[in-house]
Design an enzyme around this catalytic site. Structure first.
Site, short mmCIF file in Angstrom:
data_model
loop_
_atom_site.label_atom_id
_atom_site.label_comp_id
_atom_site.label_asym_id
_atom_site.label_seq_id
_atom_site.Cartn_x
_atom_site.Cartn_y
_atom_site.Cartn_z
N LYS A 124 0.84 -1.19 0.00
CA LYS A 124 0.00 0.00 0.00
C LYS A 124 0.88 1.25 0.00
CE LYS A 124 -2.74 -1.77 3.40
NZ LYS A 124 -3.96 -2.08 4.22
N TYR A 178 -12.43 -2.57 -1.42
CA TYR A 178 -12.77 -2.60 0.02
C TYR A 178 -14.29 -2.53 0.25
CZ TYR A 178 -7.89 -2.08 1.53
OH TYR A 178 -6.54 -2.29 1.79
N ASN A 219 -0.76 -0.18 7.74
CA ASN A 219 -0.22 -1.54 7.92
C ASN A 219 0.40 -2.10 6.64
OD1 ASN A 219 -2.51 -2.17 6.51
ND2 ASN A 219 -3.53 -3.26 8.18
N HIS A 252 -1.48 -5.50 1.73
CA HIS A 252 -2.77 -6.19 1.62
C HIS A 252 -2.55 -7.60 1.10
CE1 HIS A 252 -6.93 -7.03 0.54
NE2 HIS A 252 -6.41 -7.61 -0.53
N GLU A 266 -10.22 -9.90 -6.38
CA GLU A 266 -9.19 -8.86 -6.34
C GLU A 266 -8.24 -8.95 -7.54
OE1 GLU A 266 -7.64 -9.49 -2.40
OE2 GLU A 266 -9.47 -8.69 -1.47
P1 DAT Z 1 -6.85 -6.82 6.24
O1 DAT Z 1 -6.11 -5.75 5.51
O2 DAT Z 1 -5.97 -7.48 7.28
O3 DAT Z 1 -7.53 -7.81 5.35
P2 DAT Z 1 -9.47 -5.69 6.73
O4 DAT Z 1 -9.89 -6.30 5.44
O5 DAT Z 1 -10.34 -5.91 7.93
O6 DAT Z 1 -7.98 -6.12 7.11
O7 DAT Z 1 -9.32 -4.13 6.56
C1 DAT Z 1 -8.75 -3.59 5.39
C2 DAT Z 1 -7.88 -2.42 5.76
O8 DAT Z 1 -8.70 -1.40 6.32
C3 DAT Z 1 -6.84 -2.71 6.82
O9 DAT Z 1 -5.69 -3.32 6.31
C4 DAT Z 1 -6.58 -1.36 7.35
C5 DAT Z 1 -7.95 -0.71 7.30
N1 DAT Z 1 -8.62 -0.85 8.59
C6 DAT Z 1 -9.22 -1.95 9.08
N2 DAT Z 1 -9.71 -1.75 10.31
C7 DAT Z 1 -9.43 -0.45 10.60
C8 DAT Z 1 -9.67 0.40 11.71
N3 DAT Z 1 -10.32 -0.04 12.79
N4 DAT Z 1 -9.23 1.67 11.64
C9 DAT Z 1 -8.57 2.14 10.57
N5 DAT Z 1 -8.31 1.40 9.47
C10 DAT Z 1 -8.73 0.13 9.48
MG MG Z 2 -9.16 -7.67 4.12
#
Ligand code: DAT
Ligand code: MG
Length: 230
Positions: free
Chosen positions: A85, A125, A190, A193, A204
């Site tokens: 990212k 997303y 983080n 992805h 995706e």
């Molecule tokens: P992942 O990336 O581990 O699959 P996810 O699909 O739940 O996690 O969320 C996608 C992204 O959204 C994640 O990498 C970072 C952001 N995100 C998730 N939860 C968040 C939160 N509570 N606050 C801010 N950003 C968040």
């Molecule tokens: Mg995810």
């Protein structure tokens, strides 16, 4: 959960993937407005809006892709979508993340730097649409301060293993040695992805690498040394 209806529109049925023809209204609109620098070899510039023929060059050792878009689950052809990212790109961590997958013996079959359109990021997303951070998440992915480095990696159990290698969504919960534990502190930055299921990988990869010629089928010369059982 992702918008299955979209996936159905955007990708052809896995079973009839041999001669994939694209009719990708949704995919094309998702990609519209994207600024892409494609590094994938065998990138065929497709002509015609409705269908794309695969780039097939008998002279070339590298074949344009002819597999189901996420490979065959549970086999060495399984594929996942991995993306560095914009924070990972800004921080100069692209090579380190690629190295983790290369070192594991996984095969890189798609790679490009792209500033995604808002449509693409929102579709990517879509399952998080109702979350309070959704707007900020989409802006961070699309504002062009750095591109996303989008990749497709192939190999045994690569979808699940990719998630394990990346670590928990919240870096503070990520196991030592994982990418997020090694490089990150907060969930909003983080850096990487990874598809969380075969269905997500199909969606995706279709979104980010849906045009013909963007994925490359090639043989790893050392595959025997990575894949053989005794
Ligand atoms: P992942 O990336 O581990 O699959 P996810 O699909 O739940 O996690 O969320 C996608 C992204 O959204 C994640 O990498 C970072 C952001 N995100 C998730 N939860 C968040 C939160 N509570 N606050 C801010 N950003 C968040
Ligand atoms: Mg995810």
């Amino acid at each position: 959960m992702f918008a299955r209806s979209f996936a159905r529109i955007a990708r052809p049925a896995a079973s009839s993937m041999k001669a994939r023809a694209f009719s990708t209204g949704a995919r094309a609109s998702a990609a519209a407005g994207s600024r892409m620098a494609t590094f994938a070899t065998a990138g065929a510039i497709a002509t015609g809006a409705a269908s794309y023929a695969y780039f097939q060059n008998a002279q070339s050792p590298v074949q344009a892709d002819s597999k189901p878009i996420a490979g065959v689950k549970g086999t060495f052809s399984e594929r996942t979508f991995i993306a560095v990212k914009p924070d990972g790109v800004q921080r100069g961590l692209v090579a380190k993340i690629i190295a983790r997958f290369e070192d594991r013996g996984y095969k890189l079959v798609g790679l490009k730097a792209v500033v995604p359109s808002k449509d693409l990021a929102e579709e990517h997303y879509a399952d998080l649409k109702s979350r309070p951070f959704f707007g900020g998440l989409v802006d961070y992915m699309t504002n062009g301060k750095a591109p996303v480095v989008a990749m497709v990696w192939e190999g045994k159990d690569v979808i699940k293993q990719g998630r394990v290698m990346i670590g928990a969504t919240n870096p503070l919960d990520a196991a030592p040695g994982t990418i997020r534990n090694t490089y990150c502190q907060v969930v909003g930055r983080n850096i990487v992805h990874g598809s969380d299921s075969y269905e997500s990988a199909e969606k995706e990869i279709g979104l980010w690498f849906g045009k013909a010629g963007e994925l490359v089928e090639w043989s790893q010369a050392n595959s025997e040394w990575i894949q053989s059982d005794n």
